[in-house]
Motif scaffolding. Structure first.
Motif, PDB file in Angstrom:
ATOM      1  N   VAL A 128     -56.631  10.049  58.107  1.00 30.58           N
ATOM      2  CA  VAL A 128     -56.527  10.571  56.737  1.00 30.58           C
ATOM      3  C   VAL A 128     -55.086  10.959  56.390  1.00 30.58           C
ATOM      4  CG1 VAL A 128     -58.925  11.330  56.598  1.00 30.58           C
ATOM      5  CG2 VAL A 128     -57.184  12.910  57.461  1.00 30.58           C
ATOM      6  N   ARG A 129     -54.130  10.455  57.169  1.00 30.34           N
ATOM      7  CA  ARG A 129     -52.721  10.782  56.923  1.00 30.34           C
ATOM      8  C   ARG A 129     -51.937   9.562  56.456  1.00 30.34           C
ATOM      9  NH1 ARG A 129     -51.098  15.785  59.007  1.00 30.34           N
ATOM     10  NH2 ARG A 129     -52.681  16.766  60.292  1.00 30.34           N
ATOM     11  N   THR A 130     -50.880   9.833  55.691  1.00 30.65           N
ATOM     12  CA  THR A 130     -49.957   8.773  55.297  1.00 30.65           C
ATOM     13  C   THR A 130     -49.008   8.500  56.459  1.00 30.65           C
ATOM     14  OG1 THR A 130     -48.274  10.275  54.433  1.00 30.65           O
ATOM     15  CG2 THR A 130     -50.017   9.588  52.888  1.00 30.65           C
ATOM     16  N   SER A 131     -48.193   7.470  56.332  1.00 26.03           N
ATOM     17  CA  SER A 131     -47.218   7.160  57.390  1.00 26.03           C
ATOM     18  C   SER A 131     -46.179   8.269  57.532  1.00 26.03           C
ATOM     19  CB  SER A 131     -46.536   5.817  57.107  1.00 26.03           C
ATOM     20  OG  SER A 131     -45.896   5.857  55.847  1.00 26.03           O
ATOM     21  N   MET A 135     -51.269  14.458  54.183  1.00 23.20           N
ATOM     22  CA  MET A 135     -52.661  14.077  53.999  1.00 23.20           C
ATOM     23  C   MET A 135     -52.740  13.045  52.881  1.00 23.20           C
ATOM     24  SD  MET A 135     -54.092  15.945  56.278  1.00 23.20           S
ATOM     25  CE  MET A 135     -55.822  16.145  56.010  1.00 23.20           C
ATOM     26  N   ASP A 136     -53.451  11.960  53.110  1.00 26.91           N
ATOM     27  CA  ASP A 136     -53.716  10.949  52.088  1.00 26.91           C
ATOM     28  C   ASP A 136     -54.941  11.436  51.323  1.00 26.91           C
ATOM     29  OD1 ASP A 136     -54.793   8.752  50.667  1.00 26.91           O
ATOM     30  OD2 ASP A 136     -53.834   7.340  52.058  1.00 26.91           O
ATOM     31  N   LEU A 137     -54.722  11.992  50.138  1.00 23.43           N
ATOM     32  CA  LEU A 137     -55.807  12.665  49.429  1.00 23.43           C
ATOM     33  C   LEU A 137     -56.951  11.729  49.066  1.00 23.43           C
ATOM     34  CD1 LEU A 137     -53.898  15.310  47.304  1.00 23.43           C
ATOM     35  CD2 LEU A 137     -54.878  15.512  49.582  1.00 23.43           C
ATOM     36  N   GLU A 138     -56.676  10.444  48.872  1.00 20.87           N
ATOM     37  CA  GLU A 138     -57.766   9.493  48.614  1.00 20.87           C
ATOM     38  C   GLU A 138     -58.687   9.412  49.831  1.00 20.87           C
ATOM     39  OE1 GLU A 138     -56.715   5.660  47.029  1.00 20.87           O
ATOM     40  OE2 GLU A 138     -55.235   6.554  45.695  1.00 20.87           O
ATOM     41  N   LYS A 139     -58.101   9.366  51.025  1.00 21.34           N
ATOM     42  CA  LYS A 139     -58.905   9.322  52.251  1.00 21.34           C
ATOM     43  C   LYS A 139     -59.577  10.661  52.520  1.00 21.34           C
ATOM     44  CE  LYS A 139     -56.159   5.648  54.307  1.00 21.34           C
ATOM     45  NZ  LYS A 139     -55.159   5.305  55.333  1.00 21.34           N
ATOM     46  N   VAL A 140     -58.885  11.751  52.209  1.00 22.37           N
ATOM     47  CA  VAL A 140     -59.490  13.082  52.351  1.00 22.37           C
ATOM     48  C   VAL A 140     -60.710  13.188  51.434  1.00 22.37           C
ATOM     49  CG1 VAL A 140     -59.133  15.549  51.928  1.00 22.37           C
ATOM     50  CG2 VAL A 140     -57.373  14.218  53.113  1.00 22.37           C
ATOM     51  N   ASN A 141     -60.597  12.616  50.231  1.00 19.36           N
ATOM     52  CA  ASN A 141     -61.719  12.667  49.295  1.00 19.36           C
ATOM     53  C   ASN A 141     -62.934  11.899  49.803  1.00 19.36           C
ATOM     54  OD1 ASN A 141     -60.398  14.356  47.567  1.00 19.36           O
ATOM     55  ND2 ASN A 141     -59.737  12.757  46.165  1.00 19.36           N
ATOM     56  N   ILE A 142     -62.704  10.850  50.586  1.00 23.16           N
ATOM     57  CA  ILE A 142     -63.827  10.127  51.185  1.00 23.16           C
ATOM     58  C   ILE A 142     -64.550  11.046  52.166  1.00 23.16           C
ATOM     59  CG2 ILE A 142     -64.447   8.200  52.702  1.00 23.16           C
ATOM     60  CD1 ILE A 142     -62.095   6.642  51.337  1.00 23.16           C
ATOM     61  N   VAL A 143     -63.785  11.790  52.972  1.00 31.18           N
ATOM     62  CA  VAL A 143     -64.378  12.761  53.901  1.00 31.18           C
ATOM     63  C   VAL A 143     -65.122  13.848  53.123  1.00 31.18           C
ATOM     64  CG1 VAL A 143     -63.871  14.517  55.660  1.00 31.18           C
ATOM     65  CG2 VAL A 143     -62.636  12.333  55.683  1.00 31.18           C
ATOM     66  N   GLY A 144     -64.520  14.304  52.030  1.00 34.68           N
ATOM     67  CA  GLY A 144     -65.088  15.409  51.263  1.00 34.68           C
ATOM     68  C   GLY A 144     -66.266  15.048  50.379  1.00 34.68           C
ATOM     69  N   THR A 152     -57.744  16.541  43.227  1.00 35.94           N
ATOM     70  CA  THR A 152     -57.509  15.832  41.973  1.00 35.94           C
ATOM     71  C   THR A 152     -56.081  15.337  41.831  1.00 35.94           C
ATOM     72  OG1 THR A 152     -57.113  17.930  40.825  1.00 35.94           O
ATOM     73  CG2 THR A 152     -59.363  17.074  40.796  1.00 35.94           C
ATOM     74  N   GLU A 153     -55.134  15.942  42.562  1.00 37.92           N
ATOM     75  CA  GLU A 153     -53.733  15.520  42.494  1.00 37.92           C
ATOM     76  C   GLU A 153     -52.940  16.268  43.544  1.00 37.92           C
ATOM     77  OE1 GLU A 153     -51.436  17.914  39.248  1.00 37.92           O
ATOM     78  OE2 GLU A 153     -53.425  17.456  38.427  1.00 37.92           O
ATOM     79  N   GLY A 154     -51.663  15.859  43.707  1.00 42.07           N
ATOM     80  CA  GLY A 154     -50.756  16.575  44.602  1.00 42.07           C
ATOM     81  C   GLY A 154     -50.731  15.997  45.992  1.00 42.07           C
ATOM     82  N   THR A 155     -50.000  16.696  46.865  1.00 39.77           N
ATOM     83  CA  THR A 155     -49.885  16.306  48.267  1.00 39.77           C
ATOM     84  C   THR A 155     -50.134  17.531  49.125  1.00 39.77           C
ATOM     85  OG1 THR A 155     -47.512  16.762  48.294  1.00 39.77           O
ATOM     86  CG2 THR A 155     -48.187  14.501  47.778  1.00 39.77           C
ATOM     87  N   MET A 156     -50.447  17.267  50.394  1.00 38.81           N
ATOM     88  CA  MET A 156     -50.736  18.369  51.301  1.00 38.81           C
ATOM     89  C   MET A 156     -50.399  17.928  52.719  1.00 38.81           C
ATOM     90  SD  MET A 156     -54.321  20.454  51.795  1.00 38.81           S
ATOM     91  CE  MET A 156     -55.270  18.975  51.798  1.00 38.81           C
ATOM     92  N   THR A 157     -49.781  18.822  53.465  1.00 39.23           N
ATOM     93  CA  THR A 157     -49.505  18.580  54.865  1.00 39.23           C
ATOM     94  C   THR A 157     -50.162  19.691  55.666  1.00 39.23           C
ATOM     95  OG1 THR A 157     -47.391  17.573  54.308  1.00 39.23           O
ATOM     96  CG2 THR A 157     -47.704  18.234  56.591  1.00 39.23           C
ATOM     97  N   LEU A 158     -51.088  19.325  56.545  1.00 37.94           N
ATOM     98  CA  LEU A 158     -51.749  20.292  57.423  1.00 37.94           C
ATOM     99  C   LEU A 158     -51.405  19.935  58.860  1.00 37.94           C
ATOM    100  CD1 LEU A 158     -55.341  20.454  55.915  1.00 37.94           C
ATOM    101  CD2 LEU A 158     -53.535  22.128  55.654  1.00 37.94           C
ATOM    102  N   ASP A 159     -51.056  20.928  59.656  1.00 37.58           N
ATOM    103  CA  ASP A 159     -50.787  20.682  61.072  1.00 37.58           C
ATOM    104  C   ASP A 159     -51.745  21.445  61.934  1.00 37.58           C
ATOM    105  OD1 ASP A 159     -48.582  18.971  60.617  1.00 37.58           O
ATOM    106  OD2 ASP A 159     -47.342  20.723  60.196  1.00 37.58           O
TER     107      ASP A 159
END
Length: 159
Positions: A128-131, A135-144, A152-159
């Protein structure tokens, strides 16, 4: 009988999860503990949480330490220790840390599922991460999707 579901946690203790969650996330009551009624997490707001919506869950946030901001319906609210907010399902909102050290908050979601979403998200790992590691929010949304959760928008980095 419900008495067998009694849980007592010591300070700093959390419920065991099926996958390790990063430091700063602690499950106090799992969805399975409450027969699906709620999930309770203690979170440290190390990263900004971009706009997202819970279609099924109401989210209650109570600030324990530090300060955070919540964007809700075009307004920004600053929460300090002891303040709380109810974020109703179906309405987009965002959260940001506003202090150092980062804010620490108790989060109650009803019905439950938030803890399971987090477990699924961290179990997915690199999928679910970009290169660049965000976090790739489109892939995160599939999980969610199964939890009625979507960004709905933006970027996020979780470690």
């Amino acid at each position: 009988m419900s008495a067998d579901r009694f849980i007592l946690l010591q300070p700093g203790e959390s419920r065991q999860t099926r996958v390790p969650l990063p430091p700063g996330f602690g499950v106090k009551v799992a969805t399975t503990d409450s027969e699906g009624r709620l999930a309770v997490l203690e979170n440290r707001l190390d990263v900004d949480i971009p706009p997202h919506v819970h279609e099924l869950m109401d989210e209650f946030v109570y600030v324990l330490e530090g300060e955070m901001e919540i964007d809700f319906q075009g307004r920004t609210y600053r929460l300090t220790p002891g303040m709380c907010a109810l974020l109703p399902h179906g309405i987009p909102h965002a959260m940001r840390n506003a202090s150092q050290p980062p804010a620490r908050a108790l989060q109650i979601s009803t019905p439950g599922g938030w803890d399971q979403f987090m477990e699924d998200l961290f179990a997915a790992g690199p999928a679910v991460r970009t290169s660049e590691g965000a976090m790739d929010l489109e892939k995160v949304n599939i999980v969610g999707e199964r939890y009625g959760m979507r960004y709905t928008e933006g970027t996020m980095t979780l470690d």
